[in-house]
Design a protein around this motif. Structure first.
Motif, PDB file in Angstrom:
ATOM      1  N   LEU A 178      25.263  19.008 -58.653  1.00  0.00           N
ATOM      2  CA  LEU A 178      25.362  17.829 -59.517  1.00  0.00           C
ATOM      3  C   LEU A 178      24.124  17.685 -60.396  1.00  0.00           C
ATOM      4  O   LEU A 178      24.225  17.342 -61.580  1.00  0.00           O
ATOM      5  CB  LEU A 178      25.574  16.572 -58.681  1.00  0.00           C
ATOM      6  N   GLU A 179      22.953  17.945 -59.813  1.00  0.00           N
ATOM      7  CA  GLU A 179      21.721  17.872 -60.604  1.00  0.00           C
ATOM      8  C   GLU A 179      21.719  18.927 -61.706  1.00  0.00           C
ATOM      9  O   GLU A 179      21.307  18.650 -62.833  1.00  0.00           O
ATOM     10  CB  GLU A 179      20.503  18.040 -59.705  1.00  0.00           C
ATOM     11  N   GLN A 195      24.390  20.264 -63.174  1.00  0.00           N
ATOM     12  CA  GLN A 195      25.353  19.836 -64.186  1.00  0.00           C
ATOM     13  C   GLN A 195      24.755  18.748 -65.073  1.00  0.00           C
ATOM     14  O   GLN A 195      24.933  18.750 -66.294  1.00  0.00           O
ATOM     15  CB  GLN A 195      26.631  19.327 -63.530  1.00  0.00           C
ATOM     16  N   TYR A 196      24.045  17.818 -64.459  1.00  0.00           N
ATOM     17  CA  TYR A 196      23.418  16.737 -65.223  1.00  0.00           C
ATOM     18  C   TYR A 196      22.416  17.304 -66.222  1.00  0.00           C
ATOM     19  O   TYR A 196      22.403  16.909 -67.391  1.00  0.00           O
ATOM     20  CB  TYR A 196      22.737  15.745 -64.271  1.00  0.00           C
ATOM     21  N   ARG A 197      21.564  18.225 -65.750  1.00  0.00           N
ATOM     22  CA  ARG A 197      20.570  18.833 -66.641  1.00  0.00           C
ATOM     23  C   ARG A 197      21.248  19.571 -67.803  1.00  0.00           C
ATOM     24  O   ARG A 197      20.791  19.486 -68.948  1.00  0.00           O
ATOM     25  CB  ARG A 197      19.670  19.793 -65.863  1.00  0.00           C
ATOM     26  N   LEU A 210      24.049  18.901 -69.200  1.00  0.00           N
ATOM     27  CA  LEU A 210      24.678  17.955 -70.126  1.00  0.00           C
ATOM     28  C   LEU A 210      23.687  17.088 -70.881  1.00  0.00           C
ATOM     29  O   LEU A 210      23.909  16.753 -72.047  1.00  0.00           O
ATOM     30  CB  LEU A 210      25.655  17.049 -69.366  1.00  0.00           C
ATOM     31  N   TYR A 211      22.586  16.703 -70.229  1.00  0.00           N
ATOM     32  CA  TYR A 211      21.734  15.659 -70.807  1.00  0.00           C
ATOM     33  C   TYR A 211      20.308  16.081 -71.147  1.00  0.00           C
ATOM     34  O   TYR A 211      19.555  15.276 -71.662  1.00  0.00           O
ATOM     35  CB  TYR A 211      21.699  14.454 -69.876  1.00  0.00           C
ATOM     36  N   GLU A 212      19.950  17.318 -70.870  1.00  0.00           N
ATOM     37  CA  GLU A 212      18.584  17.726 -71.219  1.00  0.00           C
ATOM     38  C   GLU A 212      18.602  18.753 -72.327  1.00  0.00           C
ATOM     39  O   GLU A 212      19.517  19.437 -72.604  1.00  0.00           O
ATOM     40  CB  GLU A 212      17.869  18.289 -69.995  1.00  0.00           C
TER      41      GLU A 212
END
Length: 59
Positions: free
Chosen positions: A50-51, A53-55, A57-59
């Motif tokens: 999840l971390e 995937q977040y990176r 998408l958003y970094e």
């Protein structure tokens, strides 16, 4: 098991460790409506994915 006060369900799954990756993918497909309570190894793998995937998408 269903908690009648909260309406939440707790499910205990038995699985072969060789199938852990497939199980993790299946569990993650439920998105934010589930929480993996254990084992710690499966829970930490889910958190890492999840971390990541977040990176992506958003970094």
């Amino acid at each position: 098991m269903r908690d009648l006060e909260t309406g939440q369900y707790t499910v205990e799954l038995w699985y072969d460790e060789q199938d852990e990756t497939e199980l993790l993918i299946m569990l993650l497909s439920f998105g934010p409506v589930i929480e993996i309570l254990g084992p710690d190894n499966l829970r930490s793998q889910a958190k890492e994915r999840l971390e990541k995937q977040y990176r992506l998408l958003y970094e």
